[in-house]
Motif scaffolding. Structure first.
Motif, short mmCIF file in Angstrom:
data_model
loop_
_atom_site.label_atom_id
_atom_site.label_comp_id
_atom_site.label_asym_id
_atom_site.label_seq_id
_atom_site.Cartn_x
_atom_site.Cartn_y
_atom_site.Cartn_z
N ARG A 68 40.07 33.02 37.88
CA ARG A 68 39.75 34.77 37.80
C ARG A 68 40.36 35.60 36.29
NH1 ARG A 68 44.64 35.55 41.26
NH2 ARG A 68 46.25 37.16 39.79
N LEU A 69 38.94 36.39 36.01
CA LEU A 69 39.30 36.71 34.60
C LEU A 69 40.73 38.17 34.96
CD1 LEU A 69 35.64 36.46 33.57
CD2 LEU A 69 37.42 35.10 33.08
N PRO A 70 40.57 38.60 33.56
CA PRO A 70 41.22 39.91 33.98
C PRO A 70 40.84 41.04 35.03
CG PRO A 70 41.92 38.82 31.78
CD PRO A 70 40.20 38.30 32.78
N ASP A 71 39.47 41.18 34.84
CA ASP A 71 38.76 42.04 35.71
C ASP A 71 38.75 41.77 37.02
OD1 ASP A 71 36.76 40.42 35.93
OD2 ASP A 71 35.21 41.44 34.95
N GLY A 72 38.91 40.98 37.69
CA GLY A 72 38.48 40.29 38.88
C GLY A 72 37.58 39.91 39.02
N SER A 73 36.67 39.29 38.26
CA SER A 73 35.83 37.87 38.14
C SER A 73 36.40 36.58 38.88
CB SER A 73 34.76 37.71 37.52
OG SER A 73 33.98 39.28 36.68
N ASN A 143 35.93 44.04 51.31
CA ASN A 143 36.85 45.00 50.95
C ASN A 143 36.17 47.10 51.18
OD1 ASN A 143 38.21 44.30 48.82
ND2 ASN A 143 35.93 43.51 47.73
N ALA A 144 34.82 46.95 51.68
CA ALA A 144 34.09 48.40 51.85
C ALA A 144 35.21 48.41 53.38
CB ALA A 144 32.81 47.35 51.85
N LEU A 145 34.85 47.20 54.42
CA LEU A 145 35.77 47.28 55.92
C LEU A 145 37.40 47.80 55.60
CD1 LEU A 145 34.11 44.80 57.54
CD2 LEU A 145 33.65 47.63 57.86
N SER A 146 37.65 47.73 54.47
CA SER A 146 39.26 47.68 54.50
C SER A 146 39.49 49.19 54.66
CB SER A 146 39.85 46.93 53.36
OG SER A 146 39.05 47.82 52.05
N GLU A 147 38.40 49.96 54.26
CA GLU A 147 38.65 51.23 53.74
C GLU A 147 39.08 52.53 55.24
OE1 GLU A 147 35.25 54.59 53.62
OE2 GLU A 147 34.88 52.40 52.14
N ASP A 160 42.36 32.19 47.78
CA ASP A 160 42.27 30.47 47.14
C ASP A 160 42.73 31.76 45.55
OD1 ASP A 160 42.24 28.68 48.43
OD2 ASP A 160 40.01 29.24 48.62
N SER A 161 41.60 32.29 45.65
CA SER A 161 41.33 33.06 43.96
C SER A 161 41.57 34.60 44.04
CB SER A 161 41.03 32.47 43.04
OG SER A 161 40.85 33.61 41.96
N ALA A 162 42.42 35.24 44.08
CA ALA A 162 42.67 36.49 44.49
C ALA A 162 41.57 37.96 44.18
CB ALA A 162 43.98 37.68 43.79
N GLU A 163 40.65 37.90 44.98
CA GLU A 163 39.42 38.48 45.05
C GLU A 163 39.11 40.09 45.72
OE1 GLU A 163 35.92 35.69 45.94
OE2 GLU A 163 37.10 34.28 44.45
N LEU A 164 39.90 40.76 47.07
CA LEU A 164 39.69 41.62 47.58
C LEU A 164 40.70 42.85 46.27
CD1 LEU A 164 40.97 40.00 50.70
CD2 LEU A 164 38.71 41.15 49.75
N GLN A 165 39.85 43.62 46.87
CA GLN A 165 40.58 45.13 46.15
C GLN A 165 40.56 46.09 47.31
OE1 GLN A 165 36.91 44.99 43.98
NE2 GLN A 165 37.92 45.20 42.57
N ILE A 166 42.06 45.58 48.10
CA ILE A 166 41.97 46.68 49.39
C ILE A 166 42.56 47.92 48.48
CG2 ILE A 166 43.12 47.07 51.06
CD1 ILE A 166 41.40 44.61 51.29
N SER A 174 49.83 41.14 48.69
CA SER A 174 48.33 39.91 47.97
C SER A 174 49.12 38.78 47.29
CB SER A 174 47.70 40.19 46.74
OG SER A 174 47.31 41.78 47.31
N LEU A 175 48.82 37.52 48.35
CA LEU A 175 49.17 36.50 48.55
C LEU A 175 48.29 35.67 47.39
CD1 LEU A 175 51.51 35.73 51.99
CD2 LEU A 175 52.32 36.39 49.23
N GLU A 176 48.51 34.01 46.84
CA GLU A 176 47.55 33.57 46.17
C GLU A 176 47.98 32.38 46.28
OE1 GLU A 176 44.95 34.32 42.39
OE2 GLU A 176 47.11 33.63 42.19
#
Length: 337
Positions: A68-73, A143-147, A160-166, A174-176
């Motif tokens: 993943r990139l620093p911006d989460g991509s 991510n939207a449902l997590s609100e 596998d690779s951290a993508e969620l933005q809770i 957060s575990l990876e």
């Protein structure tokens, strides 16, 4: 050059097929980018830099890696000899603005009435599975449902690779996964993390995506009093159940009827997403897993997308209630909802 594409907010996907062929997705449509890398060596340097930034190793012995990139991509990279045309990089960019349910309603991806039901189901701890094809927006929707997750819960995400933005959950872990080292040792898998999470006093476990034998561990966690949410690739709710059966059998040698009972007991709701011909992403069905009868899992469709035509190149339609009521209301009642 690659940074230029990453910085372009209108580009959602970057596909590098060797040093000469670069494609981008903008507005849901793929086109060739007029540019190339100076050399294979330059491209390989970029690959190594991205891998190092995520603490991943990629080489001829281990030529496939997710990072993943620093911006989460999200980034997938493949080297020779697997990638015949040279290094292949696929970057899935995520929007800088976190998607909300209100925004999903505004864009027509979700109906307000259905959103109200989902809010109550998430808050009540129903086990929810988001299903869909590639690029249908599963992670964004999760991510939207997590609100709607209660703020006093302890939530553990496993990916596998951290993508969620809770957002909005103070007690969040957060575990990876960790890939094996060059000697093939010290790997920490999704299965390992799910088992570890059960000893971390979770109220809710969110598995980013289920794609292997870890499915059996996720189902067992959901069947032992832990609320759960996850995503998976499938073309329909029924197909997702069949895929879960296959994945579960990869991890446990148990009879198929026992697998189906496990799934029927663990999963409460399946939300099916679809990507339409106009490149829009929408909820196409919300289905309750109603039970297990005659050796089959029983589904109860609550909402279905009804297409009404097309206007100015955009598919017109809405998510409509089927008239079927929710069969299992126990968790709603227990939560006072």
């Amino acid at each position: 050059m690659l940074q230029e594409l990453i910085d372009d907010k209108d580009i959602t996907e970057i596909m590098v097929n060797g040093m000469d062929d670069i494609f981008i997705e903008r507005g849901g449509r793929i086109s060739r980018f007029d540019g190339c890398f100076e050399s294979i060596d330059k491209l390989e340097d970029v690959v190594q830099k991205i891998a190092a930034g995520s603490n991943r190793i990629i080489n001829e012995a281990s030529p496939v890696v997710d990072a993943r990139l620093p911006d989460g991509s999200r980034v997938n990279m493949i080297l020779k000899p697997v990638a015949i045309n040279g290094p292949v990089i696929t970057i899935r960019k995520f929007p800088q603005e976190v998607m909300t349910v209100a925004r999903l309603i505004e864009t027509g991806s979700l109906h307000e009435e259905a959103a109200g039901l989902l809010q109550r189901l998430v808050a009540s701890g129903y086990n929810i599975f988001v299903s869909g094809g590639t690029g249908s927006g599963k992670t964004t929707f999760l991510n939207a449902l997590s609100e709607f997750i209660p703020k006093d819960e302890r939530v553990i995400t496993i990916e596998d690779s951290a993508e969620l933005q809770i957002k909005g959950v103070p007690n969040l872990v957060s575990l990876e996964v960790r890939n094996a080292n060059v000697e093939g040792k010290n790997e920490i898998s999704i299965r390992d993390l799910i088992k570890a999470s059960l000893r971390m006093r979770p109220d809710r476990i969110i598995v980013g995506e289920v794609r292997d034998a870890a499915c059996i561990d996720m189902l067992q966690a959901m069947n032992t009093g832990h609320s759960g949410m996850s995503t998976g690739h499938a073309n329909s709710a029924a197909d997702m159940l069949s895929r879960m059966e296959t994945l579960t059998l990869l991890g446990a040698d148990i009879p198929l009827p026992a697998v189906r009972r496990q799934i029927a007991s663990a999963i409460d709701i399946i939300i099916q997403l679809g990507r339409f011909r106009d490149k829009s992403r929408r909820v196409v069905e919300i289905t309750e897993v109603a039970g297990y009868e005659n050796n089959e899992i029983v589904l109860n469709s609550l909402y279905r997308f009804a297409e009404e035509g097309e206007k100015d190149g955009r598919v017109i339609g809405k998510l409509e209630a089927t008239g079927n009521g929710l069969v299992h209301k126990e968790k709603l009642e227990a939560a006072g909802l």
